[in-house]
Write an enzyme that holds these catalytic residues in place. Structure first.
Site, PDB file in Angstrom:
ATOM      1  N   HIS A 177       0.828  -1.217   0.000  1.00 35.59           N
ATOM      2  CA  HIS A 177       0.000   0.000   0.000  1.00 35.59           C
ATOM      3  C   HIS A 177       0.859   1.262   0.000  1.00 35.59           C
ATOM      4  O   HIS A 177       1.973   1.280   0.537  1.00 35.59           O
ATOM      5  CB  HIS A 177      -1.014  -0.007   1.150  1.00 35.59           C
ATOM      6  CG  HIS A 177      -0.454   0.035   2.541  1.00 35.59           C
ATOM      7  ND1 HIS A 177      -0.159   1.222   3.185  1.00 35.59           N
ATOM      8  CD2 HIS A 177      -0.162  -0.949   3.421  1.00 35.59           C
ATOM      9  CE1 HIS A 177       0.284   0.945   4.403  1.00 35.59           C
ATOM     10  NE2 HIS A 177       0.301  -0.352   4.581  1.00 35.59           N
ATOM     11  N   ASP A 217      -0.257   4.419   1.039  1.00 38.41           N
ATOM     12  CA  ASP A 217      -0.556   5.438   2.051  1.00 38.41           C
ATOM     13  C   ASP A 217       0.177   5.170   3.352  1.00 38.41           C
ATOM     14  O   ASP A 217       0.600   4.044   3.636  1.00 38.41           O
ATOM     15  CB  ASP A 217      -2.061   5.524   2.308  1.00 38.41           C
ATOM     16  CG  ASP A 217      -2.661   4.230   2.861  1.00 38.41           C
ATOM     17  OD1 ASP A 217      -2.300   3.139   2.366  1.00 38.41           O
ATOM     18  OD2 ASP A 217      -3.468   4.301   3.801  1.00 38.41           O
ATOM     19  N   ASP A 246       6.249   1.485   6.464  1.00 38.64           N
ATOM     20  CA  ASP A 246       4.919   0.878   6.328  1.00 38.64           C
ATOM     21  C   ASP A 246       4.122   1.781   5.391  1.00 38.64           C
ATOM     22  O   ASP A 246       3.582   2.777   5.834  1.00 38.64           O
ATOM     23  CB  ASP A 246       4.276   0.780   7.710  1.00 38.64           C
ATOM     24  CG  ASP A 246       2.849   0.280   7.668  1.00 38.64           C
ATOM     25  OD1 ASP A 246       2.411  -0.183   6.607  1.00 38.64           O
ATOM     26  OD2 ASP A 246       2.166   0.370   8.706  1.00 38.64           O
ATOM     27  N   GLU A 296      -5.043   1.900   2.763  1.00 31.94           N
ATOM     28  CA  GLU A 296      -5.010   0.676   3.578  1.00 31.94           C
ATOM     29  C   GLU A 296      -5.197   1.034   5.043  1.00 31.94           C
ATOM     30  O   GLU A 296      -5.879   0.344   5.795  1.00 31.94           O
ATOM     31  CB  GLU A 296      -3.665  -0.052   3.365  1.00 31.94           C
ATOM     32  CG  GLU A 296      -3.636  -1.472   3.906  1.00 31.94           C
ATOM     33  CD  GLU A 296      -3.191  -1.578   5.353  1.00 31.94           C
ATOM     34  OE1 GLU A 296      -3.316  -2.669   5.935  1.00 31.94           O
ATOM     35  OE2 GLU A 296      -2.722  -0.572   5.939  1.00 31.94           O
ATOM     36  N   GLU A 297      -4.566   2.136   5.447  1.00 36.46           N
ATOM     37  CA  GLU A 297      -4.511   2.489   6.872  1.00 36.46           C
ATOM     38  C   GLU A 297      -5.836   3.009   7.416  1.00 36.46           C
ATOM     39  O   GLU A 297      -5.972   3.202   8.621  1.00 36.46           O
ATOM     40  CB  GLU A 297      -3.411   3.545   7.103  1.00 36.46           C
ATOM     41  CG  GLU A 297      -2.010   3.088   6.706  1.00 36.46           C
ATOM     42  CD  GLU A 297      -1.413   2.067   7.656  1.00 36.46           C
ATOM     43  OE1 GLU A 297      -2.118   1.600   8.564  1.00 36.46           O
ATOM     44  OE2 GLU A 297      -0.225   1.728   7.471  1.00 36.46           O
ATOM     45  N   ASP A 354       3.642  -6.357   3.630  1.00 43.16           N
ATOM     46  CA  ASP A 354       3.155  -5.358   4.585  1.00 43.16           C
ATOM     47  C   ASP A 354       3.270  -5.871   6.016  1.00 43.16           C
ATOM     48  O   ASP A 354       2.297  -5.868   6.764  1.00 43.16           O
ATOM     49  CB  ASP A 354       1.697  -4.996   4.236  1.00 43.16           C
ATOM     50  CG  ASP A 354       1.200  -3.789   5.012  1.00 43.16           C
ATOM     51  OD1 ASP A 354       2.036  -3.079   5.593  1.00 43.16           O
ATOM     52  OD2 ASP A 354      -0.018  -3.571   5.028  1.00 43.16           O
ATOM     53  N   HIS A 409       3.575   2.900  12.900  1.00 43.72           N
ATOM     54  CA  HIS A 409       2.508   3.755  13.440  1.00 43.72           C
ATOM     55  C   HIS A 409       3.001   4.556  14.650  1.00 43.72           C
ATOM     56  O   HIS A 409       2.197   4.976  15.479  1.00 43.72           O
ATOM     57  CB  HIS A 409       1.245   2.948  13.796  1.00 43.72           C
ATOM     58  CG  HIS A 409       0.621   2.287  12.597  1.00 43.72           C
ATOM     59  ND1 HIS A 409      -0.683   1.838  12.584  1.00 43.72           N
ATOM     60  CD2 HIS A 409       1.107   2.013  11.368  1.00 43.72           C
ATOM     61  CE1 HIS A 409      -0.949   1.302  11.401  1.00 43.72           C
ATOM     62  NE2 HIS A 409       0.125   1.395  10.653  1.00 43.72           N
TER      63      HIS A 409
HETATM   64 ZN   LIG Z   1       0.878  -1.363   6.391  1.00 46.84          ZN
END
Ligand SMILES: [Zn+2]
Length: 389
Positions: A77, A79, A107, A140-141, A164, A353
């Protein structure tokens, strides 16, 4: 072999292109350009319009060298989570981190870099391969929205790999189903000093409900959390409304249903204890419940084509890859439900994150080497199948 310097530079380049969810256009255009330079036919789909973003998913189709062979999908992904604007990567030996004000976006830019570099190496080294369908997804997030809005009839692949996760020694083949859960607890407002007996405190009901709830790790396969609580206007008003937002996840749908019902019952039971009668009129506390499925579980068996392919590629490299269950959901959850059997391979991202996110490039190199071997082996197997008629 993959080109380590080149994939490292590609990662550094990609992480410096801002791409919060729904704002992935710049990185999408860059990836599109690189894929086209490698000979792919590239399409950007309409998922962005459907979710209010500035670009859709990038679908890059690379023609194989083995006519008639089944294609394989590779996906990552584009984003990133917040705060992800103005990433300034800091390189310390093999470690890439940030200045501590943003996430790194490894990520999942590391997944994007692994896909691009691997296909580049495949082409440069003239390694026979099947058609490859590379999907670089959006959003995705924020709920796997790019994958959910991808029209899979645009793809011919029936199996593939999503890049991922963290450790390249692991392949995630199981992931949970999740529910978003929201409760609106209605009490009755009243003056806290003058007429407290004429009010029902929604905050007290929420407190009793949460205190009674099993939360955190429920069992090996199940987790639950209340993550948001909102309510109250002033210290002298008995609060008439509290909103609770939470989630539950489980690898087993029955357990997810049971946990979700348990949480709802705690709120209902707490509310049922409260009623007041004012001037002959009785008011009872009441609850509005909202449950929405976030994503559905995945469970790819070790005997599946994609897992066997990864195992075989690893063993040719003298490595071992272990299949694992994840506590999170990813695009692979959606692809599996849409009929593309997918596992999730690690790329080296760590502490994701958070603004402490970092990545060891050696892990990313290992992931790319493994992927190159997977594609080489996939090609060999297709050739053997063809020779065998
Ligand atoms: Zn991810």
């Amino acid at each position: 072999m993959i080109n380590q310097e080149r994939i490292k530079n590609l990662l550094l380049e990609l992480v410096q292109i801002d791409s919060h969810s729904r704002e992935e256009r710049d990185v999408a255009e860059r990836i599109k350009k690189y894929c086209e330079e490698m000979g792919a036919e590239v399409e950007i789909d309409d998922a962005g319009e459907k979710v209010g973003g500035n670009t859709g998913n990038v679908i890059a189709r690379f023609k194989g060298t083995i006519p008639g062979a089944e294609p394989i999908m590779m996906s990552a992904h584009m984003d990133t989570v917040v705060p992800g604007k103005g990433v300034k990567p800091i390189i310390e030996g093999d470690i890439i981190r940030t200045d501590g004000t943003t996430v790194l976006g490894g990520d999942d830019k590391s997944g994007c870099a692994v896909i691009i570099e691997t296909i580049r190496s495949l082409k440069e080294q003239n390694i026979p391969h099947t058609d490859i369908e590379a999907v670089f997804s959006i959003c995705e997030e924020v709920g796997l929205l790019g994958a959910k809005n991808l029209d899979v009839s645009k793809l011919r692949s029936r199996y593939g790999i999503v890049f991922d996760s963290d450790d390249p020694g692991f392949l995630f083949t199981k992931g949970p189903s999740s529910n978003h859960i929201e409760f609106k607890i209605h009490g009755l407002e009243s003056h806290a000093g003058v007429a407290p007996e004429q009010g029902i405190s929604a905050i007290r009901i929420a407190a009793e409900a949460i205190a009674a709830m099993k939360l955190g790790r429920i069992d090996e396969e199940t987790t639950a959390n209340i993550g948001v609580i909102q309510g109250g206007l002033a210290t002298n008003i008995i609060p008439n409304l509290v909103v609770l937002k939470g989630e539950a996840r489980s690898l087993k749908d029955e357990k997810l249903d049971a946990q979700t019902e348990h949480m709802a019952r705690c709120v209902r039971d707490a509310a049922a204890k409260y009623e007041v009668t004012v001037d002959g009129q009785t008011t009872k506390a009441w609850v509005e419940e909202m449950v929405e499925r976030g994503y559905s579980s995945m469970d790819v068996p070790d005997s599946s084509k994609v897992v066997q392919l990864v195992f075989a590629a690893a063993s040719r490299m003298g490595l071992k890859v272990q299949t694992m269950a994840s506590g999170g959901g990813c695009d692979a959850n959606v692809f599996n439900r849409k009929g593309i059997e997918c596992a999730n391979l690690g790329t080296g991202m760590r502490a994701i994150h958070t603004v402490k996110e970092w990545l060891d490039v050696k892990d990313m190199y290992a992931s790319a080497e493994m992927t190159l071997e997977i594609l080489r082996l996939n090609g060999e197997m297709a050739q053997q199948a063809k020779a065998a008629g």
